[in-house]
Design a protein around this motif. Structure first.
Motif, PDB file in Angstrom:
ATOM      1  N   SER A  79      13.743  -5.347  14.684  1.00 55.34           N
ATOM      2  CA  SER A  79      13.422  -4.010  14.189  1.00 55.34           C
ATOM      3  C   SER A  79      12.442  -4.190  13.043  1.00 55.34           C
ATOM      4  N   ARG A  80      11.829  -3.094  12.611  1.00 52.56           N
ATOM      5  CA  ARG A  80      10.902  -3.232  11.486  1.00 52.56           C
ATOM      6  C   ARG A  80      10.668  -1.909  10.785  1.00 52.56           C
ATOM      7  N   TYR A  81      10.290  -2.029   9.520  1.00 48.55           N
ATOM      8  CA  TYR A  81       9.634  -0.935   8.824  1.00 48.55           C
ATOM      9  C   TYR A  81       8.189  -1.010   9.277  1.00 48.55           C
ATOM     10  N   MET A  82       7.614   0.138   9.617  1.00 47.59           N
ATOM     11  CA  MET A  82       6.244   0.117  10.098  1.00 47.59           C
ATOM     12  C   MET A  82       5.522   1.404   9.709  1.00 47.59           C
ATOM     13  N   ASN A  83       4.234   1.419   9.920  1.00 47.63           N
ATOM     14  CA  ASN A  83       3.417   2.572   9.523  1.00 47.63           C
ATOM     15  C   ASN A  83       3.747   2.984   8.095  1.00 47.63           C
ATOM     16  N   ILE A  84       3.889   1.981   7.242  1.00 42.54           N
ATOM     17  CA  ILE A  84       4.268   2.227   5.852  1.00 42.54           C
ATOM     18  C   ILE A  84       3.090   2.841   5.098  1.00 42.54           C
ATOM     19  N   SER A  85       3.347   3.985   4.493  1.00 46.77           N
ATOM     20  CA  SER A  85       2.372   4.601   3.591  1.00 46.77           C
ATOM     21  C   SER A  85       2.973   4.565   2.191  1.00 46.77           C
ATOM     22  N   TRP A  86       2.560   3.579   1.424  1.00 48.35           N
ATOM     23  CA  TRP A  86       3.052   3.434   0.054  1.00 48.35           C
ATOM     24  C   TRP A  86       2.596   4.618  -0.790  1.00 48.35           C
ATOM     25  N   HIS A  87       1.404   5.109  -0.536  1.00 45.52           N
ATOM     26  CA  HIS A  87       0.862   6.237  -1.304  1.00 45.52           C
ATOM     27  C   HIS A  87       1.665   7.513  -1.059  1.00 45.52           C
ATOM     28  N   HIS A  88       1.985   7.779   0.205  1.00 50.21           N
ATOM     29  CA  HIS A  88       2.708   9.004   0.549  1.00 50.21           C
ATOM     30  C   HIS A  88       4.219   8.829   0.506  1.00 50.21           C
ATOM     31  N   SER A  89       4.686   7.599   0.294  1.00 46.96           N
ATOM     32  CA  SER A  89       6.116   7.295   0.193  1.00 46.96           C
ATOM     33  C   SER A  89       6.869   7.651   1.482  1.00 46.96           C
ATOM     34  N   VAL A  90       6.247   7.264   2.607  1.00 45.34           N
ATOM     35  CA  VAL A  90       6.818   7.511   3.931  1.00 45.34           C
ATOM     36  C   VAL A  90       6.697   6.223   4.738  1.00 45.34           C
ATOM     37  N   LEU A  91       7.756   5.897   5.468  1.00 45.14           N
ATOM     38  CA  LEU A  91       7.692   4.777   6.397  1.00 45.14           C
ATOM     39  C   LEU A  91       8.455   5.132   7.656  1.00 45.14           C
TER      40      LEU A  91
END
Length: 189
Positions: A79-91
């Motif tokens: 499994s993974r954290y993906m499509n991480i947007s650090w700026h928008h605080s969404v993963l």
């Protein structure tokens, strides 16, 4: 950036080119990832899959894990954290697949608890998303079981390896919803 998440039931360790071979037998199970845009059924395909995950990790947009089931002392999947947007605080939590013998156990609930807890309580993200093929009712029910709210359906947005263009159900859990989920759905974890 690589991290390890662990409880009494499961250990999520960094997925690497040194340990992915533990998944070759699982990845070769027929139709295991039939709703995924990725191929993992041959050692070559699995290696390419892992190399892509590691490239995303190098770009700071993914954190891939290999899943070890402590109850049966065996590797179970990934499994993974993906499509991480650090700026928008969404993963997104995605690219999850576990072998058939691990499905229907409490392994996935434990995995998701650890990943959600880390995303909200350590990384302090505002939102965690899940994207699921519209036809994959088992995965949709699993996401709904952990509190994922269906936010919409993207029509024909992902090309699968068999040439089919899937519709993708987009689910989300907000940070402010996490505390309630933790005390209800994940009570005792």
């Amino acid at each position: 950036m690589p991290i390890t998440l662990e409880n009494n039931r499961v250990k999520l360790s960094p997925l690497t080119l040194d340990n992915y071979s533990h998944l070759i037998t699982i990845g070769s199970e027929p139709n295991l990832v039939q709703y995924s845009p990725s191929k993992v059924d041959t050692p070559k395909d699995l290696k390419a899959y892992v190399e892509t995950a590691l490239e995303w990790q190098d770009n700071n947009t993914a954190i891939p894990f290999i899943v070890f089931d402590k109850a049966v002392n065996a590797y179970a999947g990934t499994s993974r954290y993906m499509n991480i947007s650090w700026h928008h605080s969404v993963l997104e939590i995605g690219a999850t697949w576990i072998g058939r013998k691990f499905q229907g156990t409490d392994l996935n609930m434990n995995m998701k608890f650890l990943m959600l807890q880390h995303a909200f309580e350590t990384l302090n993200f505002d939102k965690v998303e899940f994207r699921v093929d519209e036809r994959n009712m088992a995965s949709r029910k699993a996401v709904e079981k952990i509190g994922g709210i269906l936010e919409g359906i993207l029509r024909k947005n992902v090309l699968l390896t068999d040439g089919f263009k899937r519709n993708t159900c987009c689910y989300g859990i907000l940070n402010e919803e996490w505390k309630g989920l933790k005390t209800t759905i994940f009570k005792g974890f």
